[in-house]
Enzyme design. Structure first.
Site, short mmCIF file in Angstrom:
data_model
loop_
_atom_site.label_atom_id
_atom_site.label_comp_id
_atom_site.label_asym_id
_atom_site.label_seq_id
_atom_site.Cartn_x
_atom_site.Cartn_y
_atom_site.Cartn_z
CG ASP A 103 17.07 57.98 -49.92
OD1 ASP A 103 17.77 59.01 -49.77
OD2 ASP A 103 17.03 57.07 -49.07
CG ASP A 126 16.95 59.32 -46.36
OD1 ASP A 126 17.62 60.02 -47.13
OD2 ASP A 126 17.31 58.17 -45.99
NE ARG A 127 22.17 61.61 -46.26
CZ ARG A 127 23.47 61.52 -46.09
NH1 ARG A 127 24.23 62.57 -46.27
NH2 ARG A 127 24.02 60.37 -45.76
CB SER A 187 24.79 62.55 -42.02
OG SER A 187 23.81 61.72 -41.42
CD GLU A 237 22.08 59.14 -38.67
OE1 GLU A 237 23.07 58.48 -38.35
OE2 GLU A 237 21.45 58.95 -39.72
NE ARG A 283 30.50 59.80 -43.39
CZ ARG A 283 30.36 60.07 -44.69
NH1 ARG A 283 30.93 61.13 -45.22
NH2 ARG A 283 29.66 59.27 -45.46
CB SER A 334 20.97 57.46 -49.89
OG SER A 334 20.64 58.56 -49.11
CG HIS A 335 24.47 60.48 -49.58
ND1 HIS A 335 23.98 59.49 -48.75
CD2 HIS A 335 25.81 60.41 -49.49
CE1 HIS A 335 24.99 58.86 -48.18
NE2 HIS A 335 26.11 59.40 -48.61
CE LYS A 387 19.21 60.02 -43.61
NZ LYS A 387 19.74 58.64 -43.50
CG ASP A 411 18.94 62.12 -49.44
OD1 ASP A 411 17.71 62.26 -49.28
OD2 ASP A 411 19.55 61.11 -49.03
C1 VG1 Z 1 26.03 58.20 -43.84
C2 VG1 Z 1 25.76 59.12 -42.67
C3 VG1 Z 1 24.78 58.47 -41.73
C4 VG1 Z 1 23.50 58.11 -42.49
C5 VG1 Z 1 23.85 57.24 -43.67
C6 VG1 Z 1 22.66 56.93 -44.54
O1 VG1 Z 1 26.63 57.02 -43.38
O2 VG1 Z 1 26.95 59.44 -42.00
O3 VG1 Z 1 24.51 59.35 -40.65
O4 VG1 Z 1 22.60 57.43 -41.65
O5 VG1 Z 1 24.81 57.89 -44.49
O6 VG1 Z 1 22.07 58.10 -45.02
P1 VG1 Z 1 28.21 56.75 -43.45
O7 VG1 Z 1 28.40 55.35 -42.96
O8 VG1 Z 1 28.62 56.99 -44.87
O9 VG1 Z 1 28.83 57.78 -42.57
V1 VG1 Z 1 21.31 58.07 -46.51
O10 VG1 Z 1 20.56 59.49 -46.73
O11 VG1 Z 1 22.48 57.49 -47.42
O12 VG1 Z 1 20.16 56.83 -46.43
CO CO Z 2 19.13 59.31 -48.15
#
Ligand code: VG1
Ligand code: CO
Length: 543
Positions: free
Chosen positions: A279, A281-282, A365, A363, A496, A113-114, A376, A277
């Site tokens: 993948d 989804d953000r 995030s 969310e 966080r 992801s990010h 998402k 991001d």
């Molecule tokens: C983070 C975000 C959470 C989100 C997750 C996956 O998780 O806070 O809201 O669902 O990333 O997003 P964490 O546990 O690091 O707070 V993504 O775009 O990585 O699939």
């Molecule tokens: Co993502």
């Protein structure tokens, strides 16, 4: 072609986090590491013989190699067909769309992801279930349990499959169907949004920039925003997906999407800016020199949903993760619909959507989505906003300010402390736990503490309980501080801190969030002893 059964020994660290298993590329490249985890998935999900699987990833470093391994393992484990995105590419929401559209048994998405990519970056893998959504905790837990005792994996002895053009090939008994990664998704978007109105908006001189951050949404955004909606070529920037995301951190926030932020806050700025991001989804939504917090974005989308064709009959309910601000709750109340508060991570929304209890989810995030898929969805959120702007004929800033004037403003910020020593971060959380008893009823700064707890959630659909989801300090005036350890990082610990205060007074709505929350920030640092325990004086990222 023969199926080989290979002996292996377990790795102890294959516990999926907030969204799948994420590790450094170097960890995934250890012999048997990927294979162990994939076999643990196959052993846990009990797919019937001949089942169909979806497979694709965000194109990051190691994507192509991993796809080949997983295809050969799927063939050796009795799958009948795998739908794989051309070149091994599928954004997370597109994978969810394909699982649902073709009613496949499930899907495997390769992404961290990010998180940054490249040989020294991160890789990730997650399993999505039949509804198209991330595996719920009982499934990820079963995969982890299996990974601790695994003794062998199965793989077909076969040459690599060509994935560079759509079409069908065979791998032993299994069909490998290479699909266009964009078309099913683009079609779904066209069915939800008023493309004609958005096209007219763009033709009328409304200018936008979409930053794909050299990640997976480039081809999707080009097709949808430039081709189908007619935005001028170049409206999509950093559109070429690269295995290392061009050395960047594909996280659409004010810190990491700096190319876009400079444009949107610079001279001759476009009317609208957005980013997605790794993948896809953000989403981050910006107006001309104006940032929309993801929590506000969810609330504004909910309040304006009936302007969007796919939601014209109204919403049945809204869900948000616990740390997300209560802005959406106010809209839900005004609409007379329920608002659910879930733990962090999209997997908690699936049951609510499947049961028809919610239409929109979000969310803090930078994640928003709806029941159109079970993930998402970054580009979906961008199109939703463009549709609202086209319908209301107002700027992004005007839309948000009018929203605040009507509902009040939930002033909000998140401070991330990345890469902390794990012991120090755990120490902070322990200290907070130990303080629960003594804090309630006392004053912290000018605010009185109403409650302190560690958030737990009972799923209203299947009754499953999830505990330890974040420490909350709630104040009598409705403001709130939340502390949580990230479940997606791969280096040390990320802490966080989520800060929120409600401001009904319109004359104070223009204030900068950091200033308006300054006293809460001070309180958060005091009760957590964060500076003393971690030696950090500043957050890594402020949103
Ligand atoms: C983070 C975000 C959470 C989100 C997750 C996956 O998780 O806070 O809201 O669902 O990333 O997003 P964490 O546990 O690091 O707070 V993504 O775009 O990585 O699939
Ligand atoms: Co993502």
């Amino acid at each position: 072609m023969t199926v080989r059964t290979i002996s292996t020994t377990p790795f102890s660290d294959q516990k999926p986090g907030t969204s799948g298993l994420r590790k450094k590329v170097s960890v995934f490249r250890q012999p048997r590491y990927l294979e162990n985890f994939v076999q643990s998935i196959f052993d846990s999900i009990a797919a019937p013989a001949g089942a169909t699987l979806v497979l694709g990833g965000d194109g990051r470093y190691y994507n192509r190699e991993a796809i080949q391994v997983i295809l050969k393992m799927a063939a050796a484990n009795g799958f009948g067909r795998v739908l794989v995105g051309q070149g091994g590419i599928l954004s997370t929401p597109a994978a969810s769309c394909v699982i649902r559209k073709y009613r496949t048994f499930g899907g495997i998405i390769l992404s961290a992801s990010h998180n940054p990519g490249g040989p020294d970056g991160d890789f990730g893998i997650k399993y999505n279930v039949t509804n198209g959504g991330p595996a719920p905790e009982k499934v990820t837990e079963a995969i982890f349990v299996r990974s601790k005792t695994i003794a062998e994996y199965r793989i077909l002895d076969a040459p690599d499959v060509t994935l560079d053009a759509p079409g069908e090939t065979r791998l032993g008994e299994m069909a490998v169907q290479v699909i266009d990664p964009v078309s099913d998704y683009a079609e779904l978007m066209e069915s939800l949004f008023d493309f004609a109105a958005i096209r007219t908006l763009l033709a009328g001189g409304f200018r936008l920039k979409f930053d794909a951050m050299h990640a997976v949404t480039g081809p999707y955004a080009r097709e949808i925003i430039e081709m189908r909606l007619g935005a001028p070529l170049g409206s999509v920037m950093n559109a070429e997906p690269l295995p290392d995301f061009g050395g960047g951190h594909p996280d659409p926030n004010l810190t990491y999407a700096h190319d876009l932020v400079e444009i949107v806050y610079g001279p001759n700025a476009p009317d609208f800016g957005a980013a997605s991001d790794g993948d896809g989804d953000r989403n981050m939504i910006l107006g001309k020199g104006f940032f929309v917090t993801p929590s506000d974005s969810l609330a504004v989308m909910a309040a304006n949903a009936i302007a969007v064709p796919g939601y014209k009959n109204g919403l049945v309910g809204i869900a948000r993760s616990m740390p997300t601000s209560a802005a959406a709750d106010r809209v839900a109340q005004a609409l007379g619909i329920p608002c659910f508060e879930t733990p962090t991570g999209w997997k908690f929304f699936g049951n609510l959507m499947d049961a028809g209890k919610v239409s929109l989810c979000g969310e803090e995030s930078f994640g928003t989505g709806s029941a159109h898929v079970r993930e998402k969805d970054g580009l979906w959120a961008v199109l939703f906003w463009l549709n609202i702007v086209a319908a209301r004929q107002q700027s992004v800033e005007q839309i948000v300010r009018e929203h605040w004037a009507r509902y009040g403003r939930n002033v909000y910020s998140r401070h991330d402390y990345e890469g902390l020593p794990t012991d120090a971060a755990n120490g902070v959380m322990r200290l907070l736990h130990d303080s629960f008893g003594s804090l309630v009823g006392t004053h912290l700064g000018r605010r009185k503490v109403l409650f302190c707890d560690d958030f737990s959630y009972t799923d209203p659909v299947d009754g499953s309980l999830s505990q330890g989801q974040g420490v909350r300090i709630g104040f009598v005036d409705g403001s709130r501080i939340v502390f949580r350890l990230s479940g997606t990082g791969t280096e040390g610990a990320t802490l966080r801190i989520y800060l929120e205060a409600y401001e009904p007074d319109v004359s104070r709505h223009h204030l900068d969030a950091q200033g308006a929350l300054a006293d809460l920030i001070e309180v958060a640092l005091q009760v957590s002893q964060l500076k003393e325990r971690t030696g950090r004086n500043q957050p890594t990222v402020i949103t």
